[in-house]
Design an enzyme around this catalytic site. Sequence first.
Site, short mmCIF file in Angstrom:
data_model
loop_
_atom_site.label_atom_id
_atom_site.label_comp_id
_atom_site.label_asym_id
_atom_site.label_seq_id
_atom_site.Cartn_x
_atom_site.Cartn_y
_atom_site.Cartn_z
N GLY A 17 0.79 -1.23 0.00
CA GLY A 17 0.00 0.00 0.00
C GLY A 17 0.81 1.27 0.00
CB SER A 18 4.36 2.16 -0.67
OG SER A 18 4.63 1.79 -2.01
CG ASN A 19 2.23 3.19 -5.82
OD1 ASN A 19 2.67 4.16 -6.41
ND2 ASN A 19 2.80 2.00 -5.88
CE LYS A 96 -7.16 -12.62 -5.51
NZ LYS A 96 -6.90 -14.03 -5.82
CB ILE A 98 -11.72 -4.83 -12.03
CG1 ILE A 98 -10.50 -4.17 -11.39
CG2 ILE A 98 -12.99 -4.05 -11.69
CD1 ILE A 98 -10.55 -4.07 -9.89
CG HIS A 114 2.41 -2.75 -15.15
ND1 HIS A 114 2.00 -3.95 -14.60
CD2 HIS A 114 3.47 -3.05 -15.95
CE1 HIS A 114 2.78 -4.92 -15.05
NE2 HIS A 114 3.67 -4.41 -15.87
CG ASP A 155 -0.71 -5.16 -16.58
OD1 ASP A 155 -1.18 -4.53 -15.61
OD2 ASP A 155 -0.01 -6.17 -16.45
CD GLU A 184 5.32 1.42 -9.07
OE1 GLU A 184 4.21 1.29 -8.52
OE2 GLU A 184 6.14 0.50 -9.14
C1 GRF Z 1 3.67 -1.44 -7.39
O1 GRF Z 1 4.93 -1.77 -7.88
C2 GRF Z 1 2.66 -1.33 -8.50
O2 GRF Z 1 3.21 -0.88 -9.69
C3 GRF Z 1 2.19 -2.75 -8.68
O3 GRF Z 1 2.17 -3.28 -7.38
C4 GRF Z 1 3.10 -2.59 -6.55
C5 GRF Z 1 2.34 -2.10 -5.36
O4 GRF Z 1 3.17 -1.52 -4.39
N1 GRF Z 1 0.92 -2.77 -9.36
P1 GRF Z 1 2.49 -0.81 -3.15
O5 GRF Z 1 1.52 -1.81 -2.54
O6 GRF Z 1 1.79 0.40 -3.66
O7 GRF Z 1 3.61 -0.49 -2.22
#
Ligand code: GRF
Length: 209
Positions: A17-19, A96, A98, A114, A155, A184
């Site tokens: 969940g870092s993004n 998963k 959607i 991605h 994707d 990202e």
């Molecule tokens: C990221 O590398 C994203 O591109 C991919 O899954 C990873 C998720 O990382 N779809 P995080 O959970 O957001 O840290």
Amino acid sequence: MTSKKKTKLGFLASARGSNMQVIIDACKADELPAQPVVVISNNRESGALARAQAEGIAAYHLSSSTHPDPEQLDRKITSTLQEHEVDIVILAGYMKKIGQRTLTAYKGRILNIHPALLPKYGGAGMYGMHVHAAVIANGEKESGATIHIVDGDYDTGPVLAQKTVVVTAADTAESLARKVLTVEHELYVETLGKILNSEIQLPDRGKFN
Ligand code: GRF
């Protein structure tokens, strides 16, 4: 003067969940005119659910263990997003596919990130370290991150934005993963900012802006 209504963001995430966190932080810092309203994860133990709880954001574990029938699961994911009046759905490491009901309800308003320069290194099996290992194995000179609209497959939807990183001879899959994750985080916040100020237009923009 009344302030403009904030766009409501709903997240689907499976792991760290870092993004998701950088987007939440940007909302909290008023860098994005948006409000994270709900987090859904298929993984009860995910960092994403723990982060949501720590932030006081509604958090739901919805998976094949809570809803063994895929149609019921899809229905529950859609209704949960709708109950929270989500405008844009953000996939942040969601592992998963959607479901059709969610895809239809949020057509053109589901975003994914991605960790490669799509259309290269995408599709089934191309996730996590598999992506970076393939990029290194092929001797690519650059990689990066892609944000795209989600359609029914892995994707494949229209690309909204990309950011590149240089791949050096010294890079390993692990070092490349770290470089790409950094861009990202930048790219997701930048791209959402452009969507919210209409610099980038989603197909169904009129529904939330
Ligand atoms: C990221 O590398 C994203 O591109 C991919 O899954 C990873 C998720 O990382 N779809 P995080 O959970 O957001 O840290």
